[in-house]
Design a protein around this motif. Structure first.
Motif, PDB file in Angstrom:
ATOM      1  N   SER A  33       0.802  -1.225   0.000  1.00  0.00           N
ATOM      2  CA  SER A  33       0.000   0.000   0.000  1.00  0.00           C
ATOM      3  C   SER A  33       0.834   1.273   0.000  1.00  0.00           C
ATOM      4  CB  SER A  33      -0.920   0.020   1.226  1.00  0.00           C
ATOM      5  OG  SER A  33      -1.700  -1.144   1.301  1.00  0.00           O
ATOM      6  N   VAL A  34       1.997   1.229   0.626  1.00  0.00           N
ATOM      7  CA  VAL A  34       2.827   2.425   0.761  1.00  0.00           C
ATOM      8  C   VAL A  34       3.640   2.716  -0.495  1.00  0.00           C
ATOM      9  CG1 VAL A  34       4.937   1.350   1.680  1.00  0.00           C
ATOM     10  CG2 VAL A  34       4.279   3.634   2.462  1.00  0.00           C
ATOM     11  N   LEU A  35       3.627   1.829  -1.473  1.00  0.00           N
ATOM     12  CA  LEU A  35       4.516   1.970  -2.630  1.00  0.00           C
ATOM     13  C   LEU A  35       4.352   3.298  -3.379  1.00  0.00           C
ATOM     14  CD1 LEU A  35       6.701   0.818  -4.439  1.00  0.00           C
ATOM     15  CD2 LEU A  35       4.920  -0.419  -5.700  1.00  0.00           C
ATOM     16  N   PRO A  36       3.141   3.751  -3.717  1.00  0.00           N
ATOM     17  CA  PRO A  36       3.045   5.033  -4.425  1.00  0.00           C
ATOM     18  C   PRO A  36       3.650   6.199  -3.642  1.00  0.00           C
ATOM     19  CG  PRO A  36       0.987   3.825  -4.624  1.00  0.00           C
ATOM     20  CD  PRO A  36       1.814   3.096  -3.607  1.00  0.00           C
ATOM     21  N   LEU A  37       3.466   6.210  -2.324  1.00  0.00           N
ATOM     22  CA  LEU A  37       4.070   7.256  -1.498  1.00  0.00           C
ATOM     23  C   LEU A  37       5.589   7.144  -1.522  1.00  0.00           C
ATOM     24  CD1 LEU A  37       3.529   9.600   0.538  1.00  0.00           C
ATOM     25  CD2 LEU A  37       3.626   7.866   2.353  1.00  0.00           C
ATOM     26  N   MET A  38       6.090   5.921  -1.454  1.00  0.00           N
ATOM     27  CA  MET A  38       7.536   5.710  -1.526  1.00  0.00           C
ATOM     28  C   MET A  38       8.087   6.262  -2.842  1.00  0.00           C
ATOM     29  SD  MET A  38       8.231   4.084   1.313  1.00  0.00           S
ATOM     30  CE  MET A  38       9.916   3.667   0.937  1.00  0.00           C
ATOM     31  N   GLU A  39       7.406   5.975  -3.913  1.00  0.00           N
ATOM     32  CA  GLU A  39       7.873   6.423  -5.229  1.00  0.00           C
ATOM     33  C   GLU A  39       7.863   7.940  -5.329  1.00  0.00           C
ATOM     34  OE1 GLU A  39       6.403   2.508  -7.778  1.00  0.00           O
ATOM     35  OE2 GLU A  39       5.031   4.180  -7.458  1.00  0.00           O
ATOM     36  N   ARG A  40       6.847   8.578  -4.743  1.00  0.00           N
ATOM     37  CA  ARG A  40       6.804  10.047  -4.769  1.00  0.00           C
ATOM     38  C   ARG A  40       7.952  10.661  -3.979  1.00  0.00           C
ATOM     39  NH1 ARG A  40       1.158   9.018  -4.463  1.00  0.00           N
ATOM     40  NH2 ARG A  40       1.000   9.443  -2.231  1.00  0.00           N
ATOM     41  N   HIS A  41       8.466   9.933  -3.001  1.00  0.00           N
ATOM     42  CA  HIS A  41       9.594  10.416  -2.198  1.00  0.00           C
ATOM     43  C   HIS A  41      10.937   9.953  -2.747  1.00  0.00           C
ATOM     44  CE1 HIS A  41       7.839  12.404   1.436  1.00  0.00           C
ATOM     45  NE2 HIS A  41       6.744  11.823   0.960  1.00  0.00           N
ATOM     46  N   GLY A  42      10.925   9.362  -3.920  1.00  0.00           N
ATOM     47  CA  GLY A  42      12.182   9.041  -4.584  1.00  0.00           C
ATOM     48  C   GLY A  42      12.742   7.659  -4.357  1.00  0.00           C
ATOM     49  N   ALA A  43      11.977   6.764  -3.748  1.00  0.00           N
ATOM     50  CA  ALA A  43      12.473   5.405  -3.525  1.00  0.00           C
ATOM     51  C   ALA A  43      12.733   4.715  -4.863  1.00  0.00           C
ATOM     52  CB  ALA A  43      11.470   4.604  -2.714  1.00  0.00           C
ATOM     53  N   ASP A  95      -6.012   6.551  -4.502  1.00  0.00           N
ATOM     54  CA  ASP A  95      -4.721   5.863  -4.433  1.00  0.00           C
ATOM     55  C   ASP A  95      -4.919   4.350  -4.510  1.00  0.00           C
ATOM     56  OD1 ASP A  95      -1.853   6.097  -4.110  1.00  0.00           O
ATOM     57  OD2 ASP A  95      -2.096   5.376  -2.060  1.00  0.00           O
ATOM     58  N   LEU A  96      -5.913   3.860  -3.776  1.00  0.00           N
ATOM     59  CA  LEU A  96      -6.224   2.433  -3.803  1.00  0.00           C
ATOM     60  C   LEU A  96      -6.585   1.977  -5.214  1.00  0.00           C
ATOM     61  CD1 LEU A  96      -7.134  -0.349  -2.573  1.00  0.00           C
ATOM     62  CD2 LEU A  96      -9.381   0.708  -2.304  1.00  0.00           C
ATOM     63  N   LEU A  97      -7.454   2.730  -5.881  1.00  0.00           N
ATOM     64  CA  LEU A  97      -7.901   2.330  -7.216  1.00  0.00           C
ATOM     65  C   LEU A  97      -6.734   2.250  -8.189  1.00  0.00           C
ATOM     66  CD1 LEU A  97     -11.214   4.400  -7.461  1.00  0.00           C
ATOM     67  CD2 LEU A  97     -10.996   1.921  -7.137  1.00  0.00           C
ATOM     68  N   ALA A  98      -5.841   3.223  -8.114  1.00  0.00           N
ATOM     69  CA  ALA A  98      -4.686   3.237  -9.029  1.00  0.00           C
ATOM     70  C   ALA A  98      -3.771   2.049  -8.765  1.00  0.00           C
ATOM     71  CB  ALA A  98      -3.926   4.551  -8.881  1.00  0.00           C
ATOM     72  N   LEU A  99      -3.516   1.740  -7.491  1.00  0.00           N
ATOM     73  CA  LEU A  99      -2.624   0.633  -7.181  1.00  0.00           C
ATOM     74  C   LEU A  99      -3.282  -0.712  -7.489  1.00  0.00           C
ATOM     75  CD1 LEU A  99       0.179  -0.012  -6.209  1.00  0.00           C
ATOM     76  CD2 LEU A  99      -0.631   0.133  -3.845  1.00  0.00           C
ATOM     77  N   ALA A 100      -4.595  -0.798  -7.326  1.00  0.00           N
ATOM     78  CA  ALA A 100      -5.306  -2.021  -7.702  1.00  0.00           C
ATOM     79  C   ALA A 100      -5.160  -2.277  -9.198  1.00  0.00           C
ATOM     80  CB  ALA A 100      -6.773  -1.920  -7.312  1.00  0.00           C
ATOM     81  N   MET A 344       8.751  -0.810   2.233  1.00  0.00           N
ATOM     82  CA  MET A 344       8.945   0.449   2.956  1.00  0.00           C
ATOM     83  C   MET A 344      10.415   0.606   3.356  1.00  0.00           C
ATOM     84  SD  MET A 344       6.525   1.963   5.966  1.00  0.00           S
ATOM     85  CE  MET A 344       6.710   3.621   6.592  1.00  0.00           C
ATOM     86  N   ILE A 345      11.251   0.792   2.348  1.00  0.00           N
ATOM     87  CA  ILE A 345      12.699   0.881   2.552  1.00  0.00           C
ATOM     88  C   ILE A 345      13.084   2.248   3.119  1.00  0.00           C
ATOM     89  CG2 ILE A 345      13.185  -0.796   0.738  1.00  0.00           C
ATOM     90  CD1 ILE A 345      13.866   1.535  -1.126  1.00  0.00           C
ATOM     91  N   ALA A 346      14.306   2.353   3.602  1.00  0.00           N
ATOM     92  CA  ALA A 346      14.807   3.613   4.158  1.00  0.00           C
ATOM     93  C   ALA A 346      14.819   4.681   3.061  1.00  0.00           C
ATOM     94  CB  ALA A 346      16.213   3.408   4.706  1.00  0.00           C
ATOM     95  N   THR A 347      13.990   5.722   3.249  1.00  0.00           N
ATOM     96  CA  THR A 347      13.820   6.777   2.245  1.00  0.00           C
ATOM     97  C   THR A 347      13.558   8.096   2.966  1.00  0.00           C
ATOM     98  OG1 THR A 347      12.848   5.192   0.697  1.00  0.00           O
ATOM     99  CG2 THR A 347      12.444   7.518   0.258  1.00  0.00           C
ATOM    100  N   PRO A 348      14.263   9.175   2.633  1.00  0.00           N
ATOM    101  CA  PRO A 348      14.020  10.465   3.287  1.00  0.00           C
ATOM    102  C   PRO A 348      12.551  10.884   3.182  1.00  0.00           C
ATOM    103  CG  PRO A 348      16.028  10.567   1.980  1.00  0.00           C
ATOM    104  CD  PRO A 348      15.373   9.246   1.652  1.00  0.00           C
ATOM    105  N   GLY A 349      12.011  11.339   4.317  1.00  0.00           N
ATOM    106  CA  GLY A 349      10.635  11.812   4.349  1.00  0.00           C
ATOM    107  C   GLY A 349       9.594  10.744   4.601  1.00  0.00           C
ATOM    108  N   ILE A 350      10.026   9.487   4.722  1.00  0.00           N
ATOM    109  CA  ILE A 350       9.091   8.381   4.944  1.00  0.00           C
ATOM    110  C   ILE A 350       9.270   7.846   6.354  1.00  0.00           C
ATOM    111  CG2 ILE A 350       8.558   5.999   4.334  1.00  0.00           C
ATOM    112  CD1 ILE A 350       7.494   7.882   2.277  1.00  0.00           C
TER     113      ILE A 350
END
Length: 391
Positions: A33-43, A95-100, A344-350
């Motif tokens: 579930s956290v993947l889109p947020l991770m990607e927005r933060h540069g993961a 967000d859910l719909l897009a990731l689904a 949910m890897i180590a990423t600044p801002g997460i």
């Protein structure tokens, strides 16, 4: 890519096949579930050979055949708990719909978790969503508020399933709440000896909302502490007495918290499925691949319970998951395992949440239990998945 009507037809076929009892693979995946947020933060994520790619594609190529996706109602500042919130726009319905869509396009099954909250839920925290509280506050008495809350659970569940249906991504599994061993939607659905009928009514409302749209989707009720047979017997005996409907029992299994080995969880699974004539899904599992976070402090799992400290290593994590997947795959009526948190890897801002006062993220306490290392490279543990999901 499948056109919308083709995706919808494929989803219906898959769900009907499940309902008809067609042979299904052992399901193994994780909560992404956290993947889109991770990607927005540069993961950034890399496969075992060091090639950068979409994390979902790496997981799929490694044998993940299901994703867990969670839904919050109105995440954002002021809608969390104790001065923290989950970031706005993350894990809400769009967000859910897009990731689904992303997940289904890769051929992965979907397990949808309704939190019925704007924030993390577990036995301690089950806050009514802010938009719902605003409605309840307008009502004259407790009974009217509870009845409206029951309706909201049904209506929201049905509306979300309809939205997923419209884009051809109906979930194969839906959990009504998250780790609801203490109840849900506090205080209305808190589990107390006198409040069981209300909790049962809320769970039934969620079940009815799912089945109104997708009768073939399997409804899960998910508690923590896999291996604690007494807790599960007390809970599901009460639900049986209330005639609450559900399809699958869900359980979280972390050796750190449960202090149970895989073989103890196997014995628990057999006893539970026999007693209730229900399938079981391990909804969360986690294990350290290194003892500490990048800052040198222990993470959410300080250790690995009954497993030796030496197993807090990439090879130790792989050995544990190989044992878990292998044992549960051979255990009758266990449907699968979902890992927490693979990406949910180590990423600044997460972090686990964001502070209301200044928007600063709290620590990421699961960076040492992911399926990718601190630099985003796939860990050896991923090699276990395909071995246990191949037919």
């Amino acid at each position: 890519m499948l056109k919308p009507f083709m995706r919808a037809a494929a989803a219906v076929f898959c769900l009907v096949a499940l309902q008809a009892g067609a042979a299904t693979p052992f399901l193994a995946g994780g909560d992404v579930s956290v993947l889109p947020l991770m990607e927005r933060h540069g993961a950034r994520y890399y496969d075992r050979q060091g090639r950068q790619d979409d994390a979902l594609k790496i997981l799929r190529a490694s044998g993940h055949n299901i994703v867990r996706l969670r839904l919050y109602e109105a995440p954002g500042p002021g809608n969390g708990n104790e001065g923290y919130h989950w970031p706005a726009g993350s894990m809400n319905l769009p967000d859910l719909l897009a990731l689904a869509k992303r997940s289904a396009a890769l051929g992965m099954q979907i397990q949808l978790t309704f939190h019925y909250s704007d924030f993390w839920t577990n036995s301690k925290t089950q806050n009514v969503p802010a938009p719902w509280r605003a409605q309840l506050d307008q009502l004259p008495d407790e009974q009217a508020r509870f009845e409206r809350l029951r309706q909201l659970v049904f209506e929201r569940t049905r509306a979300v399933l309809r939205a997923l249906q419209a884009q051809g991504t109906l979930p194969q599994f839906v959990s009504i709440g998250n780790e609801i061993e203490g109840g849900m939607l506090y205080p209305y659905g808190a589990k107390t000896e006198t409040n069981w009928p209300r909790l049962g009514a809320l769970l039934q409302a969620g079940y009815d909302g799912v089945k109104a749209v997708s009768p073939a989707s399997k409804v899960i009720l998910h508690l923590d502490d896999a291996g604690n047979l007494e807790k599960y017997r007390d809970y599901f005996d009460h639900l049986r007495a209330l005639n609450v409907q559900y399809d699958v029992i869900g359980a979280s299994y972390y050796p750190f918290w449960t202090k149970k080995t895989v073989q103890q969880v196997v014995a628990f699974s057999r006893a539970l499925t026999a007693r209730y004539d229900k399938d079981l899904f391990i909804m969360e599992a986690g294990f350290n691949w290194t003892p500490n976070l990048p800052n040198g402090y222990p993470g959410q799992l300080s250790d690995n319970g009954p497993y030796p400290a030496s197993m807090s290593s990439p090879q130790g994590q792989r050995a544990f998951m190989d044992e878990l997947l292998g044992a549960l795959r051979k255990t009758e009526r266990v449907l699968g395992v979902l890992y927490w948190d693979p990406v949910m890897i180590a990423t600044p801002g997460i972090g686990w949440a964001v502070r209301d006062a200044d928007g600063v993220a709290g620590p990421n306490v699961v960076a040492n239990t992911t399926l990718f290392d601190f630099d985003g490279r796939a860990l050896p543990v991923l090699e276990s998945w395909k071995k246990h999901t191949q037919q």
